[in-house]
Design an enzyme around this catalytic site. Structure first.
Site, PDB file in Angstrom:
ATOM      1  N   ASP A  28      27.978  -7.205  -9.485  1.00  0.00           N
ATOM      2  CA  ASP A  28      28.434  -8.502  -9.992  1.00  0.00           C
ATOM      3  C   ASP A  28      27.807  -8.941 -11.103  1.00  0.00           C
ATOM      4  O   ASP A  28      26.720  -9.405 -11.122  1.00  0.00           O
ATOM      5  CB  ASP A  28      28.625  -9.668  -8.813  1.00  0.00           C
ATOM      6  CG  ASP A  28      29.397 -10.978  -9.336  1.00  0.00           C
ATOM      7  OD1 ASP A  28      29.413 -10.908 -10.353  1.00  0.00           O
ATOM      8  OD2 ASP A  28      29.132 -11.917  -8.431  1.00  0.00           O
TER       9      ASP A  28
ATOM     10  N   TYR B  91      40.411 -16.745 -25.017  1.00  0.00           N
ATOM     11  CA  TYR B  91      40.002 -15.178 -24.656  1.00  0.00           C
ATOM     12  C   TYR B  91      39.773 -14.596 -26.054  1.00  0.00           C
ATOM     13  O   TYR B  91      38.919 -13.976 -26.040  1.00  0.00           O
ATOM     14  CB  TYR B  91      41.411 -14.315 -23.910  1.00  0.00           C
ATOM     15  CG  TYR B  91      41.355 -12.713 -23.950  1.00  0.00           C
ATOM     16  CD1 TYR B  91      40.552 -12.258 -23.167  1.00  0.00           C
ATOM     17  CD2 TYR B  91      41.929 -12.078 -25.092  1.00  0.00           C
ATOM     18  CE1 TYR B  91      40.358 -11.011 -23.330  1.00  0.00           C
ATOM     19  CE2 TYR B  91      41.814 -10.900 -24.867  1.00  0.00           C
ATOM     20  CZ  TYR B  91      41.094 -10.036 -24.119  1.00  0.00           C
ATOM     21  OH  TYR B  91      40.874  -8.678 -24.168  1.00  0.00           O
TER      22      TYR B  91
ATOM     23  N   LYS C 191      36.247 -12.690 -27.200  1.00  0.00           N
ATOM     24  CA  LYS C 191      36.211 -11.341 -27.785  1.00  0.00           C
ATOM     25  C   LYS C 191      35.608 -11.471 -29.058  1.00  0.00           C
ATOM     26  O   LYS C 191      35.047 -10.456 -29.481  1.00  0.00           O
ATOM     27  CB  LYS C 191      37.556 -10.850 -27.549  1.00  0.00           C
ATOM     28  CG  LYS C 191      37.903 -10.357 -26.178  1.00  0.00           C
ATOM     29  CD  LYS C 191      36.746  -9.494 -25.486  1.00  0.00           C
ATOM     30  CE  LYS C 191      37.442  -8.822 -24.299  1.00  0.00           C
ATOM     31  NZ  LYS C 191      36.397  -8.141 -23.399  1.00  0.00           N
TER      32      LYS C 191
END
Length: 290
Positions: free
Chosen positions: A59, A151, A155
């Site tokens: 994880d 998002y 990025k």
């Protein structure tokens, strides 16, 4: 003198995804692969109980889980790691005004801070091997796709940071490679949480369009994960650094972004996404609110 076996650790190796595709190709090229994922039941059979693959439960949002992975890898490799691929990530589609800030922070944790945590943890092994860090970014880092601002931002942050990390790590003998990924045919959209635009949203009138952005249609005509992985692994083996654009129409998109005036590029993008007509509906609906 025989060369040392090479080792690669890849995060996010669930069946049907980019990570699994990369693991398959690295294995074929003779690497020993540490195929990691949060849920071991999602590992594809082709990577289960085969030579040169060690499945690991990992994880990337847990420091304890990362530390355990470092310990296992170090014991099996003698304290070295040639390639670290930070592939795990997630998308989030929602108008900025309706974004759940807790979800947004969680997305940045996964897409940005988790790769940094992995780099910090595995740095001694990478330095020992004079290895390479491969970070999974996206064309969204450069292309302002509406309703994906969180998002896109995560990025963009990863892309800039990877370039910076590469400069910092160069004296230590470690390279970095950023994957500016466009469309790839994966199962990524199968289990994605569909956007639930609230009725109070200014964008409720185009809620169906926003939901359709998460149905995987952007993958139409995209290469499969193996085709994608062959290019990425080839770049790693050649010693490529910096950025590479990979995926559906990657070269065309790259050059269009670099060479076309922003106004022209926006027209090309709109021809693909058809978003201007949807935003016009929002503008029209605002008239009835006044």
């Amino acid at each position: 003198m025989t060369s040392l076996r090479k080792y690669v650790l890849i995060t996010g190796c669930s069946a049907g995804g980019i990570g699994a595709g990369l693991a398959e190709v690295f294995r074929e090229k003779g690497y020993h692969v540490f195929a990691t994922l949060r849920n071991p039941s999602k590992l594809p059979q082709t990577l289960s109980k085969v030579s040169n693959v060690t499945p690991l439960t990992l994880d990337v949002l847990s420091s304890e889980s990362i530390a355990a992975a470092v310990k296992t890898v170090s014991q099996e490799t003698g304290g070295r790691l040639d390639v670290l691929v930070n592939n795990s990530g997630q998308t989030y589609i929602m108008p900025a005004l309706d974004v759940d800030l807790n979800k947004a922070r969680n997305l940045f944790d996964l897409n940005f801070f988790a790769p940094l945590a992995m780099i910090q943890a595995f740095a001694p092994l990478l330095i020992e091997a004079r290895g390479i860090i491969v970070n999974q970014s996206s064309a969204a880092a450069y292309v302002p796709m509406s309703f994906s601002s969180v998002y896109n931002g995560s990025k963009a942050a990863l892309t800039m940071a990877t370039d910076t990390w590469g400069r910092e790590l160069q004296p230590l003998g470690v390279r970095t490679l950023t994957l500016i990924t466009t469309g790839v045919k994966t199962h990524a959209f199968d289990n994605i949480e569909r956007p639930k635009v609230p009725e109070s949203s200014y964008y409720y009138v185009i809620r169906d369009y926003i939901v359709r952005m998460s149905d995987g249609r952007l993958q139409e005509g995209a290469p499969d994960t193996r085709t994608y992985a062959l290019k990425v692994v080839g770049a790693v083996q050649k010693g490529t650094t910096g950025e590479i654009w990979v995926g559906k129409d990657a070269s065309i998109n790259h050059w269009a972004l670099r060479l076309l005036p922003s106004s022209v590029f926006d027209l090309v993008l709109d021809g693909f996404l058809k978003v201007s007509g949807e935003l016009a509906k929002v503008a029209e609906s605002m008239k009835s609110r006044r």
